[in-house]
Every structure is written in C-alpha cells, then in structure tokens.
Design an enzyme around this catalytic site. Structure first.
Site, PDB file in Angstrom:
ATOM      1  N   LYS A 225    -138.424 -84.813 -14.767  1.00  0.00           N
ATOM      2  CA  LYS A 225    -139.851 -84.965 -15.058  1.00  0.00           C
ATOM      3  C   LYS A 225    -140.410 -83.813 -15.886  1.00  0.00           C
ATOM      4  CE  LYS A 225    -141.023 -88.514 -11.792  1.00  0.00           C
ATOM      5  NZ  LYS A 225    -141.727 -88.943 -10.574  1.00  0.00           N
ATOM      6  N   ARG A 260    -134.681 -89.548  -5.485  1.00  0.00           N
ATOM      7  CA  ARG A 260    -134.591 -90.606  -6.502  1.00  0.00           C
ATOM      8  C   ARG A 260    -134.200 -89.926  -7.812  1.00  0.00           C
ATOM      9  NH1 ARG A 260    -137.782 -93.286 -10.305  1.00  0.00           N
ATOM     10  NH2 ARG A 260    -137.460 -95.564 -10.386  1.00  0.00           N
TER      11      ARG A 260
END
Length: 285
Positions: A225, A260
């Site tokens: 991210k 995840r």
C-alpha cells in the site's frame, strides 16, 4: 473469542499462528496488479501458485477498491467473479473468499463454491448483505471504511481514529449478530488505506491490540500500500515487498490473525519467523 473456526474442513486456530489470505484481483484496474489475472487461465495459474506458496485462503475480487475506483455494474462483477470461481473451485481445496459489497454477488459466489464473504463496507453498503450471509451461514470479514472508494480519501478527518474505528466495528459486529450471523463467523479488519492517511495507517498497526476486546479474529491488509511506498520513496507497488514484510511482521507482533497479501511466498517466510518468535510456534506448518 472462540479460538477455532472450521472452513471447508480446514481448522483455523486463532492466536496460535498467522494465516495468509492470497489476493486474486480479477480486475483490469486494481492498484497493484490490475489486468494481470483477469482471464480465467491467468487467475487459475495465480491461485495455484499462491496455494503452492502457502496461502491459507484465496480472496477473489471482481471490483477494484483502490482510491478513486469506479463502481462497475452488478452484471459485470458477477461475470468476473463467477467465471473465475467456476474454474478455480474444482482445482483448489483451500477456502475461497469473495471480496464484494453486494449481497447478490456474495450469494452467487457462495453457491458457486466460495466459503467466506469479505466486505470492505462492513455490511453497510448493501442492506441485504448481513441477512444474506446469515442465511448462507458462512464467515464474513467486516472492514472499516468511510465514504466509498471514490470518496474515501476525503474522509480522513478523525477526532479519535482508534475510537471511531472500534465503535464502527463494534456496531457492525452487533448488526451482524442481530441479522443472524454467528459470533464465531465474524472477522474484523480495521481497513488500512481505506479513508486513512499515512500517519493513521501507522497508528492502526501500532494499536492493533485495541481491537482484541471485540473478541473477533483480526485481518490486516497492508500489502504494497501507498504508506509503504511513501516510507520507501517507492512509487511502484510491486517493488514494496520488503516494506510489506516489515508491516506484516509488525502486524503479527501486535496481534493480527490473518494477513491479506499479494506476495504469498515471501510473507509465508515472514509469518513463520515472526510466529516462532512471538507465538513460539516452530517448524514447518
């Protein structure tokens, strides 16, 4: 928290080891790997590679949720998800989750062989989601978000970041139970990157133990991210593997149960070593 959940004859024992959810985006526009796996053959090959690398769950998403992503039609999302599920389900034995905010997609996916619903809206976008999941009697992952993927980065002005995330998740756990979902079927996700800025993402990882009193397993999705890219000065998401590894290790030490991730093989090594140190789990799993 009940410390075990059985999904497709696979036993998840919370608190004893870290589990990996491999990301399978069957979209043309996801932030990190859009377009790479949006054919059935490519999706199947990637799913099998993630299983071989040690994934415990495969998470299939047909709607991109990157910042600014446009909502696709229900028909298009169904087509993307079901075409891949129909190819993958007969070939892999581990649990499959469907990443969707639509009850109709959740229902169709579970009927096609999915085992878990992963809802980034925490059951708030579609009023039929929680009742549908209750009827299906499958686990659901409830994530915190403000706004939508199109608007969420305009909603990072929190008075009390952790308190507000905690309150939202607590409220949605209660709503899920009221709808008929069993407590042991609820997994929570604080929503790193979803209506959170750089400093807030770091604070969430530091403060994960805050969520333990909600008595649900905690999912963390930090993989590749933008906050990692900012730290590394790395604009290319695929080049953020080592930064992701550090974030995952920190998440494990602060109580994450599921990670995840895009890079399953690398994060399996991270989780094995972190679990040996933190949870005192040794040996190949």
């Amino acid at each position: 928290m009940l410390n075990q959940l059985i999904i497709r004859e696979r036993c998840f024992t919370w608190g004893q080891q870290t589990y990996l959810m491999g990301i399978l985006n069957v979209t043309p526009d996801s932030f990190s790997d859009g377009g790479l796996f949006n054919t059935t053959s490519a999706a199947l090959a990637q799913a099998q590679a993630m299983v071989d690398a040690g994934a415990d769950i495969i998470d299939i998403g047909g709607q991109s949720t990157r910042p600014g992503a446009e909502q696709i039609t229900l028909t298009e999302e169904l087509d993307r998800v079901l075409s891949v599920l129909q190819v993958i389900r007969p070939k892999i034995t581990i649990p499959i989750s469907v990443d969707t905010t639509r009850a109709e997609v959740a229902q169709a996916a579970v009927e096609a062989g999915a085992d878990i619903v992963n809802d980034i809206s925490g059951g708030t976008y579609d009023p039929e989601m929680l009742p549908t999941v209750a009827k299906l009697d499958v686990p659901i992952m409830l994530m915190h978000i403000r706004g939508t993927p199109q608007t969420m980065q305009q909603h990072t002005d929190y008075q009390d970041l952790m308190g507000e995330i905690y309150s939202f998740l607590s409220q949605q756990i209660k709503a899920a139970i009221t709808a008929g979902i069993q407590q042991e079927n609820i997994i929570i996700d604080p929503g790193i990157g979803f209506a959170k800025n750089y400093d807030q993402n770091l604070e969430i990882i530091r403060s994960l133990p805050t969520f333990k009193t909600l008595k649900c397993p905690i999912l963390v999705g930090a993989s590749r991210k933008s906050f990692i890219g900012k730290i590394l000065n790395q604009p290319e998401p695929k080049a953020r593997v080592w930064g992701t590894a550090a974030a995952c290790c920190a998440a494990i030490f602060n109580g994450a149960d599921i990670l995840r991730v895009h890079d399953v093989a690398e994060m399996r090594d991270v989780s094995l070593v972190a679990d040996a140190i933190y949870r005192k789990v040794t040996g190949d799993r």
